[in-house]
Design an enzyme around this catalytic site. Structure first.
Site, PDB file in Angstrom:
ATOM      1  N   HIS A 273      -7.092  -6.171   1.991  1.00 20.94           N
ATOM      2  CA  HIS A 273      -6.170  -5.482   1.691  1.00 20.94           C
ATOM      3  C   HIS A 273      -4.850  -5.709   1.902  1.00 20.94           C
ATOM      4  CE1 HIS A 273      -4.126  -1.698   0.354  1.00 20.94           C
ATOM      5  NE2 HIS A 273      -4.248  -1.261   1.264  1.00 20.94           N
TER       6      HIS A 273
ATOM      7  N   SER B 247       0.861  -1.360  -0.137  1.00 23.50           N
ATOM      8  CA  SER B 247      -0.111   0.067   0.004  1.00 23.50           C
ATOM      9  C   SER B 247       0.856   1.219   0.057  1.00 23.50           C
ATOM     10  CB  SER B 247      -0.966  -0.013   1.165  1.00 23.50           C
ATOM     11  OG  SER B 247      -2.022   0.805   1.112  1.00 23.50           O
TER      12      SER B 247
ATOM     13  N   ASP C 267      -0.582  -4.800  -3.527  1.00 21.37           N
ATOM     14  CA  ASP C 267      -2.083  -4.387  -3.363  1.00 21.37           C
ATOM     15  C   ASP C 267      -2.226  -2.685  -3.192  1.00 21.37           C
ATOM     16  OD1 ASP C 267      -4.490  -5.142  -3.891  1.00 21.37           O
ATOM     17  OD2 ASP C 267      -5.234  -4.602  -1.989  1.00 21.37           O
TER      18      ASP C 267
END
EC number: 3.1.1.-
Length: 368
Positions: free
Chosen positions: A331, A137, A162
């Site tokens: 996530h 991220s 991700d």
């Protein structure tokens, strides 16, 4: 950034009468050592907390997402160290975890990328070993900015987990609402770990037990405000519905919790992510082309194929990077499926002849 994260397939039942253990687990069960790396410059010094494992092979420098800490890589570290020869360095980024810098509010991509270069230099001097940057991220975005600015001269490869520019930019609009929806405080570490799993933020209880410690800190001050009490009751009500067969144990626990709430200081988030909003755009805008422009071998791991944006779709068709989709993950892919992520990273490194397998690890080359 923490993800609003889709389906919450996180209510894993343990069978009647078995209570799930939400107690925290120390970093030392997953990493071999911990140290503070001091970075000095003309204006003073900053101290970066790192956790390490492994003695030989390329360095995998692990960068966590917004609000998380190096501890989010704990279970992944155990998994990868048993598959390939490598050295793990998991870093608490500025403003996060146990890292102490003079200006923790400055979370610009440029400053954080310079931090990575400075830590590598402080650790290894002028002759750093081969380094692969792996980031989740926000950490994935910082890894790309670091690589694009050539701040790690011995860079071997790059892995983003991700994070896709298009999806991230779309998500920024709802990020403040997501942050507002989180509890402000928790009455204990156990309570924070329980919330993280039940809300679907981290779907793997083993990882939550070691990593949530890096996300929250004990509040200064004494009496516990009303906030955490409400959260505790919310969690207990949910368990009452799940544990109808179990009988009276839940009510007993509720009384114990109420007593503990009065005794303990509540915990709160280590970093107020809502205050970092001015930096979000700079982390993600232009990220796809920066990633595609990095000359080193690249790996993109996603929780769902729907996350690809136009630039990356074209780049993937042209074979500019290797991609793997790991379904049934939230996530926090590397926390939810640490073995699958370790397998993908290990296979990538062996495929490029950057390292050797150990313990009979067999590569399974993905189709894409």
């Amino acid at each position: 950034m923490p993800g609003g994260g889709g389906q919450s397939g996180s209510k894993m039942r343990m069978g009647p009468g078995r209570k799930r253990d939400f107690s925290p687990v120390p970093w030392s069960q997953y990493f071999e050592s911990m140290e503070d790396v001091v970075v000095e410059n003309e204006t003073g010094k900053d101290t970066f907390r790192i956790y390490k494992s492994g003695l030989e092979g390329p360095v995998l420098l692990l960068l966590h997402g917004g609000g998380h800490s190096a501890l989010s890589w704990a279970v992944f570290t155990s998994a990868i160290i048993n598959r390939i020869q490598c050295r793990i360095v998991a870093l608490d980024l500025r403003g996060h975890g146990e890292t102490k810098v003079r200006n923790p509010e400055d979370l610009s991509a440029e400053t954080m990328a310079k931090d990575i270069g400075n830590v590598v230099e402080a650790m290894y001097g002028d002759l750093p070993p081969p380094v692969m940057l792996i980031g989740h991220s926000m950490g994935g975005a910082i890894a790309v900015h670091t690589a694009a600015s050539n701040l790690v001269p011995s860079l071997l490869g790059l892995c983003m987990i991700d994070v896709v520019e298009g999806t991230a930019m779309d998500a920024l609009n709802s990020m403040q609402n997501f942050l507002r929806s989180r509890p402000k405080t928790f009455k204990s570490l156990e309570n924070a770990i329980e919330w993280s799993v039940k809300s679907g933020q981290i779907r793997n209880l083993e990882s939550a037990r070691v990593s949530m410690v890096g996300q929250v800190k004990q509040c200064e001050g004494a009496a516990s405000p009303e906030g955490p009490k409400t959260i505790v009751e919310g969690i207990i009500e949910e368990e009452e519905e799940e544990d109808e067969e179990g009988g009276g144990s839940v009510n007993k626990r509720k009384k114990e919790d109420d007593t503990e709430t009065k005794k303990e200081h509540p915990y709160t988030w280590r970093i107020e992510l809502s205050k970092t909003e001015k930096y979000w755009d700079g982390w993600f805008r232009g990220l796809s082309n920066l990633f595609l422009g990095c000359p080193t071998p690249k790996l993109l791991l996603l929780a769902g194929v729907d996350r690809l944006d136009k630039d990356l779709t074209i780049g993937q068709m042209q074979g500019k990077f290797q991609m793997q989709v790991l379904p049934q993950c939230g996530h926090a892919v590397h926390e939810d499926a640490p073995d699958k992520v370790a397998e993908a990273v290990a296979t990538f490194l062996i495929r490029h002849r950057f390292t050797e397998p150990i313990g009979g690890f067999q590569c399974v080359f993905p189709a894409c």
